[in-house]
Structures are given as C-alpha cells and as structure tokens.
Design a protein around this motif. Structure first.
Motif, PDB file in Angstrom:
ATOM      1  N   VAL A   1       0.832  -1.202   0.000  1.00  0.00           N
ATOM      2  CA  VAL A   1       0.000   0.000   0.000  1.00  0.00           C
ATOM      3  C   VAL A   1       0.870   1.256   0.000  1.00  0.00           C
ATOM      4  CG1 VAL A   1      -1.668   1.332   1.337  1.00  0.00           C
ATOM      5  CG2 VAL A   1      -1.938  -1.133   1.142  1.00  0.00           C
TER       6      VAL A   1
ATOM      7  N   SER B   1      -8.940 -11.789  -1.219  1.00  0.00           N
ATOM      8  CA  SER B   1      -7.591 -11.339  -1.567  1.00  0.00           C
ATOM      9  C   SER B   1      -6.739 -12.496  -2.051  1.00  0.00           C
ATOM     10  CB  SER B   1      -6.919 -10.673  -0.370  1.00  0.00           C
ATOM     11  OG  SER B   1      -7.638  -9.550   0.037  1.00  0.00           O
TER      12      SER B   1
ATOM     13  N   GLY C   1      -2.779  -1.502  -9.297  1.00  0.00           N
ATOM     14  CA  GLY C   1      -3.832  -0.841  -8.526  1.00  0.00           C
ATOM     15  C   GLY C   1      -4.688  -1.814  -7.755  1.00  0.00           C
ATOM     16  N   ARG C   2      -5.097  -2.878  -8.406  1.00  0.00           N
ATOM     17  CA  ARG C   2      -5.981  -3.830  -7.739  1.00  0.00           C
ATOM     18  C   ARG C   2      -5.233  -4.626  -6.676  1.00  0.00           C
ATOM     19  NH1 ARG C   2      -8.813  -3.593 -12.742  1.00  0.00           N
ATOM     20  NH2 ARG C   2      -7.485  -5.121 -13.769  1.00  0.00           N
ATOM     21  N   THR C   3      -3.941  -4.868  -6.931  1.00  0.00           N
ATOM     22  CA  THR C   3      -3.131  -5.519  -5.894  1.00  0.00           C
ATOM     23  C   THR C   3      -3.083  -4.638  -4.656  1.00  0.00           C
ATOM     24  OG1 THR C   3      -1.783  -6.613  -7.566  1.00  0.00           O
ATOM     25  CG2 THR C   3      -0.847  -6.438  -5.355  1.00  0.00           C
ATOM     26  N   ALA C   4      -2.922  -3.338  -4.880  1.00  0.00           N
ATOM     27  CA  ALA C   4      -2.857  -2.412  -3.746  1.00  0.00           C
ATOM     28  C   ALA C   4      -4.179  -2.377  -2.992  1.00  0.00           C
ATOM     29  CB  ALA C   4      -2.482  -1.011  -4.233  1.00  0.00           C
ATOM     30  N   ILE C   5      -5.280  -2.448  -3.728  1.00  0.00           N
ATOM     31  CA  ILE C   5      -6.585  -2.452  -3.051  1.00  0.00           C
ATOM     32  C   ILE C   5      -6.725  -3.701  -2.191  1.00  0.00           C
ATOM     33  CG2 ILE C   5      -9.088  -2.641  -3.424  1.00  0.00           C
ATOM     34  CD1 ILE C   5      -8.712  -0.868  -5.892  1.00  0.00           C
ATOM     35  N   ALA C   6      -6.347  -4.847  -2.762  1.00  0.00           N
ATOM     36  CA  ALA C   6      -6.406  -6.092  -1.989  1.00  0.00           C
ATOM     37  C   ALA C   6      -5.544  -5.981  -0.741  1.00  0.00           C
ATOM     38  CB  ALA C   6      -5.946  -7.269  -2.851  1.00  0.00           C
TER      39      ALA C   6
ATOM     40  N   ALA D   1      -4.669  -3.256   0.850  1.00  0.00           N
ATOM     41  CA  ALA D   1      -5.280  -2.332   1.811  1.00  0.00           C
ATOM     42  C   ALA D   1      -6.376  -3.045   2.590  1.00  0.00           C
ATOM     43  CB  ALA D   1      -5.838  -1.112   1.086  1.00  0.00           C
ATOM     44  N   GLY D   2      -7.144  -3.854   1.881  1.00  0.00           N
ATOM     45  CA  GLY D   2      -8.189  -4.629   2.557  1.00  0.00           C
ATOM     46  C   GLY D   2      -7.601  -5.541   3.604  1.00  0.00           C
TER      47      GLY D   2
END
Lengths: 67, 250, 424
Positions: C254, C333, C350-355, C357-358
């Motif tokens: 993140v 994730s 981007g989607r890796t970062a969202i995962a 962050a979750g």
C-alpha cells in the motif's frame, strides 16, 4: 514455591541471541575494523540512552497533567 | 511466618451480601466496584431449580499469576500470604486484571473525586459543621477517609480503595485490620459466620479447624493458581448457570 | 534514477503536500486533545471496563492497534533482509521506504501502549524496577525487545543512508544540515566494507529478532495467560507471526503504491515489485486461514465451555459479522492474488494495492477479535460482557495513523526515499 525467573533465560538467553551474534560479527568478523564498529554501534547505544531519557522526560511531563 | 487464607461455608451463606457492603464501607471503594462479590446463580430446571450464593473475595493465591505479569512489581505477594497492590507504583497497565482468572481486580477508571460516594473533606463539614470527619481523623478528607488507608506496610501503600486514578486495586484481606489483630471486614460482618479467616499454617486457627471439618474445594483449581480461599459445602458453579445479579455498569 | 528526480520531493513542495500535511496535522492535533482529555479524566472516557463484575473488557482498541503496528513494522526488515541476505536486488528500490515504515510503525506501537496505560506519568517505573521484573513479566520482555528492535532498525536505516547523504550533501536543503551531519558522523568512504559487513549481520539479526518478537514476545503476552479462555495456546506464536508478516507485506504494498503514484516513480518502481510481493502475501494469507481453521476446529469440536462460548460468539454470535468479514476479505484477496499469480487474471498494480489495503484493515479488525472476546465470555459465570470503543479510542487510534503518514511525509522532505546506487 517461588516462580522461576524464566524471562532471564528466554530474553537474554534466546531472543537476544541474534543481537549477540551481530555484536560478535561487528567486532570479530572480517574486515577487522573495531574503530568503525564502535562508531556504528554508537548510534544504537545513543538511541537507547535517548529512548530511556525520553521515557523519563515524558513521565515527568505527564505527571503535571495526570491528576 | 503466617499464611493467611479464608474458608467460605456455603452451607451457612444465605447470599445476604452483608460482606459486600461491609467491604465497601471499610475500604471506601469507588462507585461500581465490589472487591467482595457474591455470585447468585440459578441452575437446573423446574422442579429442581436451585439458587446458590457464592461469595468471592480475592483468592490471594499462593501462585498468583497477577504478580508474575506486573511490569513494575506493584502487584506483589506479601510474606504473610496477602497479595497486594502498591498504589504508588502501579502504572495502570491492567495486566494483572488480564492475568487473573477470577475477576477480582478493579481499575480506577475515574478520578477519585468523581467516583467516591462522599467528599469527606468538603461535604462532611457542610453537613456536620465543625467536627467533620476530616477534623476528627486528622486527614485532609479524600482519599484517606479511613486513616488506616494512609498507613504503609513495609513502605508500600496497599490498603483502601479509590485513592488514585489509573491504578488497579482489589481485596486486600483487609491487611490494615489484620495487622491490628482484627478480622477482615467481610468476615467480621457476616451474620451467619459463613466466612472464616486465619493462618492456614496454624492447625489451631479458625480456618484450619473449619477445613478439617468439611471437605473443601476451590475455584478453577485446574489452572494451578493455588487459591487460598476454600469453599466448604456447595459445589463449583457450572458454566450454564443463570446470573441473578450483575455488577453496576460504571 | 537521475539524481534530479530523486531529489525532487526534497527540493520541491507543492500545494498538494501542504494541503495533505495540513489536514493530517489537524487529525493529529485532535488526537493530542483527545489524549489530554483522557489523561485528565481517566480511562473512563474509553469503552474499556473491568471484566467480570464490570462485564467489560479492560484491553481493547489500544492493545489491538499496538499488535497491529508491531505486525506492520516487520515489513521493512523482511524486505531489507531479503535484499541483503538473499540478494533479491529487484526490491532494492523499495528498501528504504519499507525501512521508514518499520521505524514509524514501531513508534506508533509505543504510542498506543502509552495511550493504554492508566498512569503514563509513572512509565519510567518499568525501568526503575527492570531487573526485578524482566525475569517474570511478558510486558517487560515486550518493552525490552521492542526498544532494542527499534534502535537497531533506526540504526540500520541511518547507517545505510550514509553513502547517499555523503554524495548528495551539497544538494540537500541547508535547513537540515545538522541532521545530515549527524547521519554522517565520523564518515569516511573507507568505512564501506566494514559497514556493509555489519549491515549484513544486522539484517540477519533483525530478521531473527523480528521472528522472536512477532512470533514470540508479543504473542506470549496473550498465549501464556491461563486466565483467559481462547488465549492460552501454543499456537499463538506462529499465529501472530503469520498475521504480522501478512499485514507487513500488505502495508508495504500500500505505501509503495502511494509513494509511486504520488511521486511519479512508475519507471523506478516496476510493476514486477508488486506482483513479486503479492506472491508471499498470498501464501501468508493462506497460511493464516489455515491457522484460523486449526484454532477454531480445536475449540469447537469438544473444547471447554468458556472457549466454546468465545468461538460461538466469533463464528455464529455477536462477533460473527466482523469475523466473517475478516475471513471474507482475506479469502477474496487470496483468490485475486492467486489468480493473478497463475496468470488467469491480468496483473494490476492498482488492484493488488486495493487487496493489500483490505488485508491491512482486516488484520486490524482481527486483532480486536483476538483481544476483546475472551473478556466478554469469562471462565467463571459472570454476565456476558460488552465493549464499544468511544470517540476517544477512535481519535487516538486514527490519530496515530495520521501521525504516521505525517512522519513519513516529513522524512520524504529530508531524505531521499530510494537508494542512489539503485540506478546503476
């Protein structure tokens, strides 16, 4: 029956072993440069002293606030 | 060397909670705190419903986990068998409360003047004019209403409750009374003589003689804490009992 | 990268930075005000209460947050050690960022502990009474190892910056000259060989120390307590360690994502860094879910009544929504990162970062679920407890997050966030 001071063994005999290893490597590992070693180790030593002093200072400051 | 302990005769206990109130008055504990507690449990189904009263002071364990975990040594074992809290050293981390399986610990969540029932210094003089309790006892009112609470034992301030915000406290077996040759307040005030106190190592003491008369059990013995409060008669509470009383949410 | 680009964050400060720093400062100041309020009125202002008769939880958000920060702190050394010891050069660009995250996280962990204790004015008592207590109290073990870990991590960061600062000195802001002088104390280029040797052993020491902290001293605070049902378990060490490593790698993903986006370092920090980090993260998450299964099945099969009450509350009762949300986020994730790894889904930074962050957020909730439920379902038949954090606890917890970001931003204004040598 008193409770054994198990923490002395656990912390100073096991958990901190990597730190002793590092210190040994610093002084006895090649290249031998005790001057550099002492200089570099001055930083963590100084930071530790600073942390403890900081703890004391924070406590003293807070004693003015806590009723 | 003495080793103080207590026996609770459940065949005599009626659940009147005189012990709870006596403790509160003797130790000036804050609102919502009950160092002495009486479980009132209802169990089983009609027509076999039972109601059991179970007084629960601090166990003053011989192997007290609360003393092992204290980071500053404020919670400690006294040589006479008391487990005490040094109110001047405690940093309020609440680890002793976490380590105790019995739930005997009370934390001073509020400032003393917010949690005390009565400001002995101010209100007494307003109510009673001259001769207020503070004048009579020669103290400045809060927190040392009972002058014994200002006394230190082996240099440590351990008696009486509600003296500092942010520190832990619990039943002290009324060390301030015992050291004067008196019984703990709960023991003294029980109308049924269900609470028995004394030196466990003295075969002639009240408590030793009570323990020799009936088979005793202790709470959570399997955890290895070696509690020094023994129950005579009655039975250990099951997990599915129904609570008939709760504490006051502070 | 070119030195110009590396120094740009230090030499130029835009309106965006000031706006963000301003907003975060407000949050941090609010945190201080809330702390002052707590100090003056006592911990009654929190949702914490005595367990048992008081039917509350004496430990809650502050302790959970402390464990969370300690977990995140391991990302820095995990990556630095991997680079130095395993020669994984591909991650060099993010080494310093990760080390800064470690240092700041450790400080925030300390802050949360300070928030939790009832008499922080007496905190030095732990030092005064140290030798009589270190043999017995896991809290003192905690203080010992975290202090040592913190000073060694800071030292690792500072010492590894010496060459860069020496080379860039004249181009760095004059304002911080005393700071650079401190970093460069006793510097001479011949120190390099010995210094690198020491840093290698220090990296090794830190990774071992980290394992014995996150997988040792911190879980022992809980795992050694017979008193609390659900805590007393030999599983806590490995359980906490896997959780810590997962949250650490997720947090690094993140932070690196944000730094890369904000500073425009897409070329210097390649997408491969993210896909590379997402693999150990996926493995760690699977390992964590495996441990959750072990823990819960062991209790639910025929466990003692108090433990069963807690597990029931977690899986089916009061805490079920939070518990299953945590498991759900982790499972989704794993699925996403796994599919990305297998090539079934296109790689996406981007989607890796969202995962990630979750995962970081879920692991905060999970720490609360470790700390709190046991108090609400005690061994002795007290009433079932209640714990609802108050605005004070939220302010202090979120305030440390704001403060952490602020400190990171401050660092970025004083020191380059990437090693100079990387560009070669």
């Amino acid at each position: 029956m008193t409770h054994a001071a198990i923490g002395l063994v656990v912390i100073f005999g096991i958990v901190l072993l990597p730190v002793y290893l590092f210190l040994l490597a610093a002084f006895f590992g090649k290249p031998r440069a005790p001057g550099v070693a002492i200089l570099m180790l001055g930083l963590p030593a100084g930071l530790l002293a600073l942390s403890l002093a900081g703890m004391w200072l924070l406590g003293s400051a807070l004693s003015l606030v806590v009723p | 060397m003495v080793r103080y302990g207590m026996a609770v005769d459940l065949d005599r206990c009626t659940g009147c909670t005189a012990c709870v109130l006596a403790c509160k008055m003797e130790n000036n504990t804050p609102e919502g705190a009950s160092w002495m507690w009486v479980f009132m449990h209802e169990s089983e189904r009609f027509p076999d419903v039972k109601i059991d009263a179970l007084p629960r002071p601090c166990m003053h364990c011989d192997e007290p986990p609360c003393t092992y975990v204290c980071p500053v040594g404020a919670r400690f074992s006294h040589e006479d068998g008391f487990v005490l809290t040094d109110f001047e050293r405690c940093i309020g981390c609440r680890y002793c409360e976490v380590a105790c399986p019995y739930g005997v610990n009370f934390f001073n969540w509020k400032r003393p003047e917010e949690s005390a029932y009565f400001d002995f210094g101010k209100e007494a003089s307003q109510l009673y004019g001259t001769g207020s309790v503070s004048e009579a006892t020669g103290t400045d009112g809060l927190p040392n209403r009972n002058p014994d609470h200002a006394k230190k034992y082996d240099g440590r301030l351990v008696a009486g409750g509600g003296q500092f915000v942010g520190v832990m406290e619990k039943c002290t077996f009324c060390i301030h009374r015992v050291k004067k040759g008196l019984k703990p307040s709960c023991v003294q005030n029980c109308p049924m003589d269900a609470l028995i106190f004394g030196d466990l190592d003295d075969p002639e003491s009240d408590v030793s003689r009570a323990l020799s008369r009936k088979k005793a059990w202790r709470l959570l013995e399997e955890l290895g804490t070696e509690p020094k409060v023994f129950y005579l008669g009655g039975r250990p509470p099951g997990h599915d009992v129904r609570m008939l009383n709760t504490g006051k949410r502070v | 990268m070119e030195t110009e680009k590396l120094l740009k964050p230090i030499r130029e400060t835009g309106i965006g930075f000031y706006a963000a720093a301003g907003a975060l400062s407000v949050v941090a100041l609010w945190m201080l005000a809330a702390w002052l309020y707590q100090l003056r009125n006592g911990l009654i202002v929190t949702g914490l209460r005595d367990w048992g008769v008081g039917y509350g939880a004496p430990w809650g958000v502050y302790i959970a947050t402390f464990v969370w920060y300690i977990g995140i702190a391991h990302g820095g050394i995990a990556i630095s050690a991997a680079i130095r010891l395993l020669r994984l050069e591909a991650y060099k660009p993010i080494a310093r960022i990760a080390e800064v995250v470690t240092v700041i996280s450790l400080m925030m962990a300390g802050a949360n502990i300070t928030f939790d204790i009832g008499r922080p004015d007496r905190i030095f008592n732990m030092i005064v009474n140290y030798w009589s207590r270190v043999g017995h109290s896991p809290l003192v073990w905690d203080v010992t190892v975290i202090l040592i870990y913190m000073v060694l991590s800071i030292s690792y960061l500072v010492i590894s910056m010496r060459d860069d600062i020496a080379a860039l000195r004249r181009r760095l802001p004059r304002l911080f000259a005393p700071l650079y002088a401190l970093v460069l104390f006793g510097y001479h280029p011949e120190e390099r060989e010995k210094r690198e040797q020491m840093l290698w052993w220090l990296a090794l020491a830190l990774i071992c120390l980290m394992t014995l902290l996150s997988g040792g001293v911190v879980p022992w605070l809980f795992g050694l307590m017979v008193s609390q049902a659900g805590w007393f378990s030999a599983l806590q060490g490995p359980y906490f360690l896997i959780g810590a490593l997962a949250s650490a790698i997720a947090a690094i993903i993140v932070v690196v994502f944000l730094v890369r986006r904000v500073l425009g370092w897409e070329k210097e920090i390649s997408a491969e860094v993210f896909s590379g980090l997402s693999k150990p993260l996926a493995v760690l998450l699977i390992a964590y879910l495996y441990l959750v299964l072990q823990e819960q099945l062991t209790i639910l099969y025929a466990g003692p009544p108090a433990e069963q009450s807690i597990s029931h509350a977690l899986l089916f009762g009061h805490f079920a929504p939070l518990f299953w949300m945590v498991i759900g986020v982790m499972a989704v994730s794993v699925a996403y990162l796994g599919l990305q790894w297998l090539g079934a889904l296109p790689p996406s930074v981007g989607r890796t970062a969202i995962a990630a962050a979750g995962v970081v957020a879920a692991l905060w909730v999970k720490r609360v679920l470790i700390v709190v439920p046991t108090f609400l379902y005690p061994r002795l038949p007290y009433p079932t407890g209640i714990y609802v954090p108050t605005w004070v606890e939220w302010s202090l917890f979120l305030g440390t997050v704001a403060l952490a970001v602020l400190l990171f931003m401050g660092f970025s204004k004083m020191f380059p966030l990437m090693e100079m040598e990387v560009r070669r």
